[in-house]
Design an enzyme around this catalytic site. Structure first.
Site, PDB file in Angstrom:
ATOM      1  N   GLU A 142     -40.777  90.941 -46.959  1.00  0.00           N
ATOM      2  CA  GLU A 142     -40.492  89.554 -46.578  1.00  0.00           C
ATOM      3  C   GLU A 142     -41.551  89.061 -45.604  1.00  0.00           C
ATOM      4  O   GLU A 142     -41.770  89.688 -44.566  1.00  0.00           O
ATOM      5  CB  GLU A 142     -39.095  89.457 -45.933  1.00  0.00           C
ATOM      6  CG  GLU A 142     -38.692  88.021 -45.609  1.00  0.00           C
ATOM      7  CD  GLU A 142     -37.346  87.951 -44.881  1.00  0.00           C
ATOM      8  OE1 GLU A 142     -36.401  87.417 -45.467  1.00  0.00           O
ATOM      9  OE2 GLU A 142     -37.256  88.424 -43.735  1.00  0.00           O
ATOM     10  N   TYR A 166     -41.932  80.427 -46.412  1.00  0.00           N
ATOM     11  CA  TYR A 166     -41.156  81.657 -46.583  1.00  0.00           C
ATOM     12  C   TYR A 166     -41.547  82.294 -47.905  1.00  0.00           C
ATOM     13  O   TYR A 166     -41.657  81.608 -48.927  1.00  0.00           O
ATOM     14  CB  TYR A 166     -39.650  81.347 -46.605  1.00  0.00           C
ATOM     15  CG  TYR A 166     -38.814  82.568 -46.903  1.00  0.00           C
ATOM     16  CD1 TYR A 166     -38.310  83.353 -45.864  1.00  0.00           C
ATOM     17  CD2 TYR A 166     -38.552  82.966 -48.210  1.00  0.00           C
ATOM     18  CE1 TYR A 166     -37.566  84.490 -46.126  1.00  0.00           C
ATOM     19  CE2 TYR A 166     -37.812  84.106 -48.482  1.00  0.00           C
ATOM     20  CZ  TYR A 166     -37.321  84.861 -47.439  1.00  0.00           C
ATOM     21  OH  TYR A 166     -36.597  86.000 -47.696  1.00  0.00           O
TER      22      TYR A 166
END
Ligand code: GDP
Ligand code: MN
Length: 411
Positions: free
Chosen positions: A220, A132
């Site tokens: 993101e 992530y």
């Protein structure tokens, strides 16, 4: 302004961020043709909506309410979601047909879901590890913050809750730019070593350049993957760019997808109004962003909640005031309206005329409290009093808030 995954990836690729080739398609036939052109052994067909969690989503048209509730919680979709693998052009076409025109519910869409109008047909890859990584502005340090976790693919909120130590932060001073040292710190925190770590420096620097160069407010990458061949690839991408900087990026501005935005917010922007829909019951019409915020705060303080933020601006015309009123009354959640105007450049009589014009056009089904103060306030109050409309006058903001909250809660 939010962008679709396929748009964001194309923009980032322009800064040297490694993504996989792909094409957007709006019909199953286009998806087939795209898969044929890609010529990859594995392609992935991905629903393009401005919300994440698509892989674990479900389509309203396909499943029952119980399954939709699972989708909203983010439970695994077992092949029914908005991200599907296809091993041939036939399968790609079928996957696109199974998504296009349907309504996808994910953890981030709410139960009403979002209609899928475009799919991204992209090359697949052999994933070894999922990470992530996100980039945003840290307002407390005025630095660009890289937030990451070696535990990728999963919900970052879950990681933050269950295992906060698994999340790392690297801050970059935009006056200096990203140093190799900082890029390596990100790579090391993800657990990269050796040649892969060295190569990752270029990837993170490109990501930083893309974030800055596009005036992003949020970026993101979830997941960022390391393939079995040892390559770092941005496999998914959510991007939000600063709407106030769009004038610097006309090509980005063109990527705006109005289907993904609130119809009322679009109408408001056409009239030059700053409007944001919220989910309370008191519609607000205010001049000035600061006063609009204060109005929302006091409504909340008095025990109710605002249905919107609306700033009609400093020099609004009567037609804009009418449009604002129309937009507020369109929301079925609105149980009362509070008009709070401090006349400076804005004249209170113009507001009064606008309110009357709008009420004549759309009617008034809910209590309306009006507080006028400043330039031409007396004239404005007189116009309203003589209009025969059931306006509840208030002489200051505190009284206005009390009155509208009482009117709504009494209703
Ligand atoms: P999201 O569910 O909206 O976040 O969409 P993602 O793009 O993140 O895709 C969801 C998941 O699908 C990823 O976490 C991957 O596990 C999987 N996935 C996406 N693309 C590929 C691919 O090319 N190959 C494989 N094997 N899995 C993929
Ligand atoms: Mn994702």
């Amino acid at each position: 302004m939010k962008l679709h995954e396929y748009q964001a990836k194309a923009l980032l690729a322009g800064f040297g961020v490694r993504t996989l080739p792909g094409e957007a398609a709006s019909t199953p036939q286009e998806a087939r043709a795209a898969a044929e052109r890609l010529g990859a052994e594995l392609v992935v067909v991905k629903a393009q909506i401005h919300a994440g969690g698509r892989g674990k989503g479900r389509f309203v048209e396909d499943v029952d309410a119980g399954e939709i509730a699972k989708a909203a919680k983010g439970e695994d979709a077992a092949g029914k979601g908005g991200v599907r693998l296809a091993w041939s052009a036939d399968e790609a076409e079928a996957a696109a047909a199974a998504m296009l025109g349907k309504t996808l519910v994910t953890k981030q869409t709410g139960l009403e879901g979002r209609q899928v109008r475009t799919v991204f047909v992209t090359e697949g890859c052999d994933i070894a590890t999922e990470f992530y990584l996100s980039v945003m502005l840290d307002r407390s340090t005025n630095r660009v913050l890289f937030l990451g976790s070696a535990e990728g693919g999963v919900d970052i909120e879950e990681t933050a809750h269950d295992n906060p130590d698994a999340i790392f932060r690297v801050e970059v001073d935009s006056a200096v730019g990203m140093t190799d040292f900082q890029a390596r710190a990100i790579g090391r925190s993800l657990g990269l070593t050796g040649k892969t770590l060295t190569k990752s420096v270029g990837f993170f620097r490109a990501l930083y350049e893309g974030y800055m160069g596009l005036d992003c407010s949020m970026l993101e990458i979830n997941p960022l993957v390391l393939t079995k061949q040892g390559e770092l690839i941005a496999l998914d991408c959510k991007m939000d760019t600063d709407g106030n900087a769009l004038y610097r990026h006309p090509a980005v501005a063109e990527l705006r997808d109005l289907h993904e935005e609130e119809a009322t917010e679009i109408e408001a922007s056409e009239h030059g109004l700053s409007f944001i829909k919220l989910d309370g019951t008191i519609g607000c019409m205010v001049n000035g962003a600061g006063l609009a915020m204060a109005t929302m705060d006091i409504i909340q303080f008095k025990g109710a909640s605002p249905a919107n933020f609306l700033d009609v601006g400093g020099g609004a015309q009567q037609s804009q005031v009418e449009a604002a009123f129309r937009i507020i009354t369109k929301d079925p959640n609105v149980k009362g309206i509070l008009v709070n105007i401090f006349g400076g450049i804005m004249k209170c009589d113009v507001i009064a005329q606008g309110v009357i014009g709008a009420v004549k056009e759309v009617g008034l089904q809910v209590p309306l409290v009006v507080r006028l103060s400043g330039t031409n306030a007396d004239l404005g109050k007189k116009i309203l009093a003589e209009s025969g409309l059931a306006v509840i006058p208030a002489s200051n903001l505190d009284e206005a808030a009390d009155k509208i909250v009482a009117a709504v809660q009494g209703a």
